[in-house]
Design an enzyme around this catalytic site. Structure first.
Site, PDB file in Angstrom:
ATOM      1  N   GLU A 287      39.153 -73.495   6.575  1.00  0.00           N
ATOM      2  CA  GLU A 287      40.485 -74.097   6.378  1.00  0.00           C
ATOM      3  C   GLU A 287      40.406 -75.629   6.357  1.00  0.00           C
ATOM      4  O   GLU A 287      41.336 -76.316   6.789  1.00  0.00           O
ATOM      5  CB  GLU A 287      41.485 -73.632   7.442  1.00  0.00           C
ATOM      6  CG  GLU A 287      41.907 -72.197   7.346  1.00  0.00           C
ATOM      7  CD  GLU A 287      42.622 -71.843   6.042  1.00  0.00           C
ATOM      8  OE1 GLU A 287      43.144 -72.749   5.360  1.00  0.00           O
ATOM      9  OE2 GLU A 287      42.640 -70.645   5.698  1.00  0.00           O
ATOM     10  N   GLY A 288      39.322 -76.135   5.824  1.00  0.00           N
ATOM     11  CA  GLY A 288      39.162 -77.595   5.740  1.00  0.00           C
ATOM     12  C   GLY A 288      38.341 -78.113   6.893  1.00  0.00           C
ATOM     13  O   GLY A 288      38.757 -78.025   8.053  1.00  0.00           O
TER      14      GLY A 288
END
Lengths: 598, 598
Positions: free
Chosen positions: A443-444
């Site tokens: 998620e980054g």
């Protein structure tokens, strides 16, 4: 080891720091009264402790298996998922219209933390399903919502996010999956997606894939990405399942941790289904604006991954404390008749308190952000909504980045407390260290969070939101004025706030002149902000404890929480100064090394 | 991924920082001339790169197996061990009288680093054998030396250290293994030892166990421990192997990392051999003084484990750099035509440089200590010997603690550089993260090292050795005076030295009044010392580079090393201030929490 949901601290944070009572008074918050929330937390904890926490180690030892495109979940997972969805937990924060409970985020947040603490690998399935639901709620047509959301909320189906491709990880502009328009208004998708969490499994009857792909005439880059919903089985108009779609799981990954969560390679358009070549999908939202929609979902998912960090840190802490109370080794340094439990040894205490207070600080930071999210969405006053929305958006990369980096440190300390036993897999401490390591990546990565914090969240508004937050922090400092018992804590927090302010100013001022220098300090800025926000919340907690104690409340929780707040400010806040120096002095030396010299 | 021994940096450190040329001039250092050392390093690198580095991943995937008390090593390990010992590498630093090469420690040190970088699990076998050899050299009778050492140096046999028992880890006073005197002067041992590295395997014909045990009339505690040599097979007077002794491997552990090294549970006296009940052993050194002897060996082993940290950090760094040069993802933050290799991104550079300069700093610190060890043992002047011995002994806990804690951080950053791929086991980065995690635990946890640093190495002499070192550090500061290009580095180092001095004073002064408060800051003190020593060596390196460049040397190594030194001082040295504050302010809050409140 058994997991016990930390309900005492959770209730304290909800009530004293995150403004649960105020959320209760908002429109739509009527269901979030103290008693109801207490009952929800108790019931949630019961389910997780009994039915899901025991799966954590078993799933690690018996990961899902792949065969001919089908994935069999770890033993017990399908049954536990039934208990979870039948309890209504998947719909906790989703709209009542689609079968959800419509509860505020600040109430869903502790439930999500506890679910992740019980079993990170298991929790990913509801987490990704939440994401798919949010995307459809945000950008889907009414027909799409009706067709897909209720079955995801009741757990008959689950959801996924399909972003990554082998050449497109952090950089989604490189996505190549193609979507070809069909005469009937649907699309046919062709391409390969990797790292798809719960991309294939046998825990539900259908899987709803949200897929980023490129239309034939789309521009290059991220502005040419569109979003599609692609069900594993097509859905008939009456809601029954139709033909097997052309999305096929080619393999699942052999990972360092979260082994019980299947991480799939998905092939679209290999003619492996019953619909001919090309997976049938439906456009969600406008063409070429898929990434914008995904970003809305990603904020929620990033917040949720931050909670995963808090969760695994909590569980690692509980494990380490239990061992440290039990393990007898060496006399006390000040002298003792015989060997003592290692919890008496100063360095073990230092490690345990570092673990505990990092976890508690990150929890408070996240829950306060969740409260702001509810204000942003439910407050009748537009200005209040805007202010809280800005705060929440500023906090998301910090919640994600800080909580997950902290989790890796905490899990590593958890091993250290166990000594040699920590390195033996049977002990269980090693699993947290392995599991936690993904959290600062997916998620980054932390760098992606830090880019967001520097660019969109700080430089873009000239540091206005950050300055407003720092103003609120100073109000807390003022509240601490004159409290002799908290004077050291106050001084430590004041130092951190000043450094924070200086760094924000540096980011804003240097951004135009030398953007590379600013980005060289982006992750240190994120960590500095996270540590300072943690200190702020610990100081607010200390003030609340002081008030309770002054009123004659003899609950032993308060002096312990106070002691923890003092520890955090004396041991963790000093890191802010190191980060400040690194940010302000370090840019040039980060950039000087020629690429060939690496 | 292929491993390339970092010979350029190693030679620089040996020649410019660790005083190889001066060691060469010492009695017994004649063999350590520049050309000979160059040839040794080249030949060593060739063997390790070709024959041992490829085993690293294979061994992780195919750990040793246990069956009926016998352990089969990972595929290829036995053959590689033959190549290793046939090359004479086991005897590198051991006396010529017993078949060794008698080379100085400062020459053996890089060979040991490279061996560990090639394969940590493999290297443990020679490492433990070195320990057994040292113990026998120190305390064995001439007959024992003759009987056991030559066969360990030529690799026919290997050695182990048997200290830990289930109830006795860091606390050896709790050792219970019993030794019963026999009429013939030998002893019979009974008990259980755990965590015995290479305690059983099939890579050599015999295994020489050095075992801590308690005589029948021994006092309690560590002053009742005696040391015994217990061969797996008895050794006849002609050196041939006799009966199978009564030491039996009950199982091997399932570990987080270093999976290819068998970690044995050994049972003594279960009547599983050919000698009746009780393992036959021979007393080494005086009764009840076993721990003193072990401590001599442990200093060497602790130093060696510090090298393991440097080694795994080096390998993780090489892996990460290769990926970062190759992986193309996202445009440059300052703008670029298309996506660039991620080594261009500021945060990736920050991570890579953190990894690299921590590794280089720790290497320089360790090699300088190794040089001091040679001076301590070979210098004709007694005062020089004593001064260097004191320096070396002070440095051992720092080399061990700092290098291994740093290694965990570096290996974790290595995963982060790889993004999602780092979490996939096939990539290889995850193995370093798993392997590195044991290093700050075995041969004494970081807290045990820190206790040693605080108690025996700092408080005991009133901080005299530390003060002398700080004096030498200030000499380097004086050398930096007036060098404009190094003025920032000088200021950063000066800050760190001042903090170091202040902390040493705190440790010495508070030690009598409140020993618990001092120990609460023991690990931060160790880390502060390690970081500052690293900064000192990086500054000395920078000065050496400046001299070379001033002389017109155009080797690109020098500007790169300079850039690294600047990075280290701007990014890593600031942590010293955070640690200083934690140590000086943090003791009370570490100790305040009641045990029941944990």
């Amino acid at each position: 080891m058994a997991y016990v949901a930390p309900l005492r601290d959770i209730r304290f944070v909800l009530n004293e720091l995150a403004g649960l009572d105020k959320v209760h008074q908002l429109p739509g918050g009527e269901e979030a009264g103290q008693e109801v929330v207490d009952a929800i937390l108790d019931e949630n904890a019961r389910l997780l402790q009994e039915a899901i926490a025991p799966l954590n180690r078993d799933g690690d030892l018996q990961p899902p298996t792949w065969r001919d495109g089908a994935v069999t979940a770890s033993p017990g997972f399908a049954q536990a998922f039934r208990s979870f969805v039948e309890g209504g937990w998947q719909g906790l924060q989703h709209p009542v219209d689609f079968g959800g409970q419509g509860l505020p985020k600040v109430v869903a947040t502790p439930c999500m933390e506890n679910l992740n603490a019980a079993c990170l690998s298991f929790a990913l399935c509801p987490l990704l399903t939440d994401g798919a639901i949010e995307v459809l709620l945000t950008a889907g047509t009414e027909e799409q919502k009706r067709r897909f959301i209720p079955s995801m909320i009741d757990g008959s189906w689950t959801g996924t996010m399909n972003l990554t491709e082998p050449q497109a990880g952090s950089d989604l502009s490189l996505v190549r999956t193609r979507a070809v328009a069909q005469p009937d208004g649907s699309y046919r998708l062709h391409g390969q997606k990797i790292f798809i969490t719960y991309g294939e499994h046998d825990m539900a009857r259908n899987i709803v894939h949200m897929v980023l792909a490129r239309l034939a005439d789309a521009p290059e880059g991220v502005k040419g990405l569109s979003l599609f919903v692609v069900p594993k089985f097509l859905v008939n108009d009456d809601g029954s399942l139709g033909k097997r779609n052309d999305v096929w799981c080619a393999s699942i990954e052999h990972k360092l941790g979260i082994k019980a969560s299947p991480t799939a390679v998905l092939l679209y358009g290999e003619d492996k289904g019953e619909v001919g070549p090309g997976a049938i999908g439906y456009l969600v939202g406008e063409p070429n604006r898929g990434l914008e929609t995904m970003f809305i979902m990603m904020n929620a998912a990033r917040f949720a991954v931050g909670l995963q960090g808090i969760a695994v840190a909590e569980r690692a802490s509980q494990h380490a404390v239990a061992y440290a109370r039990d393990r007898v080794q060496s006399r006390a340094v000040e002298g003792s008749a015989g060997p003592v439990a290692i919890v008496h040894h100063p360095d073990v205490r230092r490690m345990l308190l570092t673990m505990r207070t990092l976890t508690e600080a990150a929890r408070a930071v996240a829950y306060v952000a969740a409260g702001a999210h509810d204000f942003a969405h439910r407050h009748p006053d537009a200005q209040m909504r805007a202010r809280n929305q800005a705060f929440y958006e500023y906090m998301v990369p910090i919640v994600k980045g800080f909580s997950t980096e902290m989790a890796v440190e905490v899990a590593s300390l958890g091993i250290q407390v166990h000594g040699g036993m920590g390195f033996i897999e049977e002990t269980g401490a090693a699993q947290y260290y392995r599991d936690a390591r993904i959290l600062s990546i997916y998620e980054g990565t932390t760098a992606i969070q830090a880019n967001d914090l520097v660019g969109r969240k700080t430089a873009r508004d000239g540091g206005a939101v950050a300055a407003a937050i720092i103003g609120h922090m100073r109000e807390t400092l003022a509240e601490l004025d004159g409290d002799q018992e908290l004077s050291a804590l106050r001084a430590q927090l004041a130092d951190a706030i000043q450094a924070y302010e200086e760094v924000v100013r540096f980011v804003v001022e240097r951004y135009r002149d030398d953007v590379r220098e600013v980005y060289a300090g982006s992750v240190p800025y994120l960590m500095l902000a996270g540590l300072t926000h943690g200190g702020w919340q610990m100081a607010r907690a200390a003030l609340a404890c002081r008030r309770r104690i002054a009123k004659g409340d003899v609950d032993a929780f308060y002096p312990a929480k106070l002691a923890g707040a003092r520890f955090y400010c004396a041991h963790l806040l000093p890191r802010v100064e190191a980060l400040r120096r690194e940010i302000l002095q370090g840019g040039a030396s980060t950039l000087a090394m020629p690429v060939d010299a690496f």
